[in-house]
Design a protein around this motif. Structure first.
Motif, mmCIF file in Angstrom:
data_model
loop_
_atom_site.group_PDB
_atom_site.id
_atom_site.type_symbol
_atom_site.label_atom_id
_atom_site.label_comp_id
_atom_site.label_asym_id
_atom_site.label_seq_id
_atom_site.Cartn_x
_atom_site.Cartn_y
_atom_site.Cartn_z
ATOM 1 N N ARG A 244 -11.827 0.353 -17.082
ATOM 2 C CA ARG A 244 -11.332 1.098 -15.921
ATOM 3 C C ARG A 244 -10.871 0.152 -14.809
ATOM 4 N NH1 ARG A 244 -15.863 5.573 -14.924
ATOM 5 N NH2 ARG A 244 -17.211 3.931 -15.753
ATOM 6 N N ALA A 245 -11.546 -0.971 -14.660
ATOM 7 C CA ALA A 245 -11.089 -1.942 -13.665
ATOM 8 C C ALA A 245 -9.719 -2.498 -14.019
ATOM 9 C CB ALA A 245 -12.102 -3.072 -13.531
ATOM 10 N N ALA A 246 -9.484 -2.730 -15.307
ATOM 11 C CA ALA A 246 -8.185 -3.237 -15.745
ATOM 12 C C ALA A 246 -7.078 -2.228 -15.443
ATOM 13 C CB ALA A 246 -8.227 -3.546 -17.244
ATOM 14 N N ILE A 247 -7.348 -0.947 -15.708
ATOM 15 C CA ILE A 247 -6.377 0.096 -15.363
ATOM 16 C C ILE A 247 -6.198 0.153 -13.848
ATOM 17 C CG2 ILE A 247 -5.894 2.570 -15.434
ATOM 18 C CD1 ILE A 247 -7.502 2.694 -18.041
ATOM 19 N N GLY A 248 -7.311 0.010 -13.122
ATOM 20 C CA GLY A 248 -7.255 0.074 -11.665
ATOM 21 C C GLY A 248 -6.361 -0.988 -11.061
ATOM 22 N N LEU A 249 -6.381 -2.189 -11.626
ATOM 23 C CA LEU A 249 -5.520 -3.259 -11.112
ATOM 24 C C LEU A 249 -4.046 -2.905 -11.263
ATOM 25 C CD1 LEU A 249 -7.544 -6.339 -12.352
ATOM 26 C CD2 LEU A 249 -6.801 -5.961 -9.984
ATOM 27 N N VAL A 250 -3.690 -2.290 -12.389
ATOM 28 C CA VAL A 250 -2.302 -1.868 -12.595
ATOM 29 C C VAL A 250 -1.945 -0.740 -11.630
ATOM 30 C CG1 VAL A 250 -0.652 -0.918 -14.249
ATOM 31 C CG2 VAL A 250 -2.383 -2.549 -15.022
ATOM 32 N N GLN A 251 -2.858 0.228 -11.506
ATOM 33 C CA GLN A 251 -2.613 1.371 -10.627
ATOM 34 C C GLN A 251 -2.515 0.954 -9.152
ATOM 35 O OE1 GLN A 251 -2.798 5.298 -11.123
ATOM 36 N NE2 GLN A 251 -1.441 4.236 -12.555
ATOM 37 N N LEU A 252 -3.318 -0.035 -8.764
ATOM 38 C CA LEU A 252 -3.248 -0.523 -7.385
ATOM 39 C C LEU A 252 -1.881 -1.120 -7.097
ATOM 40 C CD1 LEU A 252 -4.606 -1.118 -4.678
ATOM 41 C CD2 LEU A 252 -5.539 -3.214 -5.685
ATOM 42 N N ASP A 253 -1.314 -1.809 -8.077
ATOM 43 C CA ASP A 253 0.017 -2.386 -7.915
ATOM 44 C C ASP A 253 1.080 -1.293 -7.758
ATOM 45 O OD1 ASP A 253 1.690 -4.773 -7.884
ATOM 46 O OD2 ASP A 253 2.473 -4.054 -9.803
ATOM 47 N N LYS A 254 0.853 -0.129 -8.376
ATOM 48 C CA LYS A 254 1.802 0.985 -8.303
ATOM 49 C C LYS A 254 1.603 1.876 -7.078
ATOM 50 C CE LYS A 254 2.392 1.654 -13.333
ATOM 51 N NZ LYS A 254 2.246 2.643 -14.429
ATOM 52 N N LEU A 255 0.461 1.718 -6.415
ATOM 53 C CA LEU A 255 0.077 2.666 -5.366
ATOM 54 C C LEU A 255 1.081 2.763 -4.219
ATOM 55 C CD1 LEU A 255 -2.054 4.668 -4.300
ATOM 56 C CD2 LEU A 255 -3.258 2.713 -3.298
ATOM 57 N N PRO A 256 1.562 1.667 -3.619
ATOM 58 C CA PRO A 256 2.501 1.812 -2.489
ATOM 59 C C PRO A 256 3.759 2.591 -2.849
ATOM 60 C CG PRO A 256 1.605 -0.414 -2.553
ATOM 61 C CD PRO A 256 1.182 0.246 -3.829
ATOM 62 N N ALA A 257 4.368 2.277 -3.987
ATOM 63 C CA ALA A 257 5.580 2.989 -4.399
ATOM 64 C C ALA A 257 5.270 4.442 -4.726
ATOM 65 C CB ALA A 257 6.221 2.296 -5.603
ATOM 66 N N GLY A 258 4.109 4.688 -5.348
ATOM 67 C CA GLY A 258 3.716 6.055 -5.673
ATOM 68 C C GLY A 258 3.516 6.895 -4.427
ATOM 69 N N ASN A 259 2.868 6.323 -3.414
ATOM 70 C CA ASN A 259 2.662 7.050 -2.159
ATOM 71 C C ASN A 259 3.980 7.336 -1.445
ATOM 72 O OD1 ASN A 259 -0.078 7.030 -2.615
ATOM 73 N ND2 ASN A 259 -0.585 5.663 -0.919
ATOM 74 N N LEU A 260 4.898 6.373 -1.505
ATOM 75 C CA LEU A 260 6.211 6.572 -0.881
ATOM 76 C C LEU A 260 6.958 7.717 -1.553
ATOM 77 C CD1 LEU A 260 8.314 5.682 1.176
ATOM 78 C CD2 LEU A 260 9.142 4.007 -0.485
ATOM 79 N N ARG A 261 6.894 7.782 -2.888
ATOM 80 C CA ARG A 261 7.551 8.874 -3.608
ATOM 81 C C ARG A 261 6.892 10.213 -3.275
ATOM 82 N NH1 ARG A 261 11.884 11.457 -4.876
ATOM 83 N NH2 ARG A 261 11.760 12.629 -6.828
#
Length: 378
Positions: A244-261
Motif C-alpha cells: 500500500r505504501a508503494a501504491i501511495g507513492l504513485v498516488q501522491l505523485d498524481k494528487l496535484p493534477a487529480g485535484n486540479l481536474r
C-alpha cells in the motif's frame, strides 16, 4: 448493476501495477523502506514541519490521535454534526462523549469557530474538525479558539489531502492531522491512512501507538541495526504494509493534477446547475483557500423526494450517494443525539445528494449527470 457513470473510479494505471509487482518481487511486505519513503514524501508535500506516520486506515489515525492526546473517560470531544460516523466512533472508543457542532450556514457546511464555541463545556477536552467535501474549515479562527480555551485540536483530513489556507496545508493546523487513503479518496490505496503531528514528542508517541509501543521495528532487526527492542508504552498494531505504501507513492505523485481536474469538473457542475432549484455549497471561496474537491454534494429542493431522485438516476445509469446520514437516526447514537442538537446539519442531511466526481471523468459525463439530475428533480 452496470453503471453508465459511477460515483467514483480509481485513477490507476501501469504505475500502480508496476509498484505492486516491484514490492512483491522485493521479498519484503511488512513495514519497511517504502513506508519510510511514503512518510517522508507525504511530509514534504504537507510542509510546515509535518512528521508523518503511515497507518492501516483513517479511523486508526483518529483513534491514535485521541489516545496520544490523553482523551478519555469523562471527557467531551466536539465533532461536526455533518461527518462520517468514524469521528463519533473514535471518541466513543476512548471512553469520551462526542458532542455535535452544527454547520456554519447553508452555503458553508463546515463547522465554524462560533458553532464550536457554543458547545464548549468544562468537560470539553478536544475538538475534531472535518474539511467536508475537501473544502477547508476556517482553521486560523478555530485554532485560535482552541489555543484560547486550552483544547486539543484534531483535523480529520479524509476529504482534503492537498487543501490549504494561505499556503498552509490542511492537516498541519491542529495538534494532529488524520488522513484516509480509502478506495474512494483523492489519494487511494484501498485501505490506509496517515497520522501527522508537527510536535516531535507527540509524533514519537504516535509511532509507539502504531506498533505495540516497540522502540525498534522488524526492519531494523532485519537490517542488523538492532538486535532486540524495548516496549516504551502500551500500543496497538495499526501498521501499513509495503504494497500500500508503494501504491501511495504513485498516488501522491498524481494528487496535484487529480485535484486540479476535480476542480475543473466541479466548476462545470456549478455552471450546469446555475439557476436551477439545486444548490451547491462552498460557492464563495476566498482567494487564499484551495479545496481538494473530494466529493460533489448538492442540496435538493425542500420537499423533494430524494429516494425517488436516486431511483430515477439509477434508471439513467447514474450512481449517486448520501454524505451523510444524521447521527440521530443511528441505533448506536439515539441516546446521545437528537435532531435539535444540530438542526441545520439535520436539514442538510435530509436533502443532500452526492454526484459522481473523479479525475478521469469527462466533461461530457458531467453534462450527462447534470441533465439526468435536473430531469429527475423536475
Amino acid at each position: 448493476m452496470m453503471w453508465k457513470i459511477q460515483l467514483f473510479k480509481l485513477n490507476f494505471d501501469h504505475r500502480e501495477r508496476d509498484a505492486v509487482l516491484e514490492t512483491v518481487d522485493s521479498g519484503w511486505l511488512t513495514m519497511g523502506e517504502r513506508i519510510l519513503g511514503f512518510e517522508a514524501a507525504f511530509g514534504d508535500y504537507l510542509g510546515h514541519g509535518a512528521r508523518c506516520t503511515a497507518v492501516s486506515n483513517g479511523t486508526a489515525a483518529l483513534h491514535m490521535a485521541l489516545l496520544a492526546l490523553d482523551v478519555g473517560q469523562g471527557d467531551e470531544v466536539i465533532i461536526p454534526a455533518l461527518t462520517f460516523v468514524a469521528d463519533a466512533n473514535a471518541v466513543r472508543m476512548v471512553g469520551a462523549r462526542p458532542v455535535l457542532a452544527d454547520c456554519a450556514s447553508r452555503s458553508d457546511w463546515n463547522v465554524s469557530a462560533e458553532s464550536i464555541a457554543r458547545k464548549i463545556t468544562p468537560r470539553t477536552k478536544a475538538v475534531i474538525v472535518v474539511h467536508y467535501a475537501g473544502f477547508p474549515c476556517d482553521m486560523p479562527a478555530i485554532a485560535a479558539l482552541c489555543r484560547e480555551r486550552g483544547l486539543k485540536l484534531v483535523e480529520d483530513v479524509a476529504h482534503a489531502p492537498g487543501a490549504s489556507i494561505a499556503g498552509q496545508m490542511c492537516g498541519t493546523f491542529g495538534d494532529v492531522g488524520c488522513f484516509s487513503f480509502f478506495s474512494n479518496k483523492n489519494l487511494s490505496i484501498g485501505e490506509g491512512g496517515m497520522v501527522v503531528a508537527c510536535d516531535g514528542n507527540l509524533s514519537q508517541r504516535l509511532r509507539y501507538l502504531r506498533s505495540h509501543g516497540m522502540t525498534t521495528l522488524t526492519l531494523d532487526r532485519h537490517k542488523g541495526r538492532a538486535a532486540t527492542y524495548d516496549v516504551a508504552e502500551p500500543g496497538l498494531n495499526y501498521r501499513m504494509d509495503e504494497i500500500r505504501a508503494a501504491i501511495g507513492l504513485v498516488q501522491l505523485d498524481k494528487l496535484p493534477a487529480g485535484n486540479l481536474r476535480r476542480k475543473e469538473l466541479t466548476e462545470r457542475y456549478r455552471r450546469n446547475l446555475a439557476g436551477s432549484p439545486l444548490q451547491m455549497p462552498f460557492d464563495n471561496l476566498s482567494a487564499d483557500v484551495v479545496s481538494a474537491y473530494h466529493i460533489l454534494p448538492v442540496l435538493l429542493p425542500q420537499a423533494c423526494d430524494r429516494m425517488g431522485v436516486i431511483e430515477m438516476l439509477k434508471t439513467a445509469g447514474v450512481q449517486s450517494s448520501i454524505h451523510y446520514l444524521p447521527f440521530s437516526g443511528f441505533t448506536a447514537y439515539r441516546e446521545y443525539f437528537t435532531a435539535q442538537d444540530a438542526p441545520l446539519a439535520e436539514e442538510i442531511c435530509s436533502r443532500e445528494l452526492t454526484m459522481p466526481l473523479y479525475p478521469t471523468m469527462s466533461d461530457r459525463e458531467v453534462d450527462l449527470v447534470t441533465g439526468a439530475l435536473l430531469g429527475a428533480v423536475a
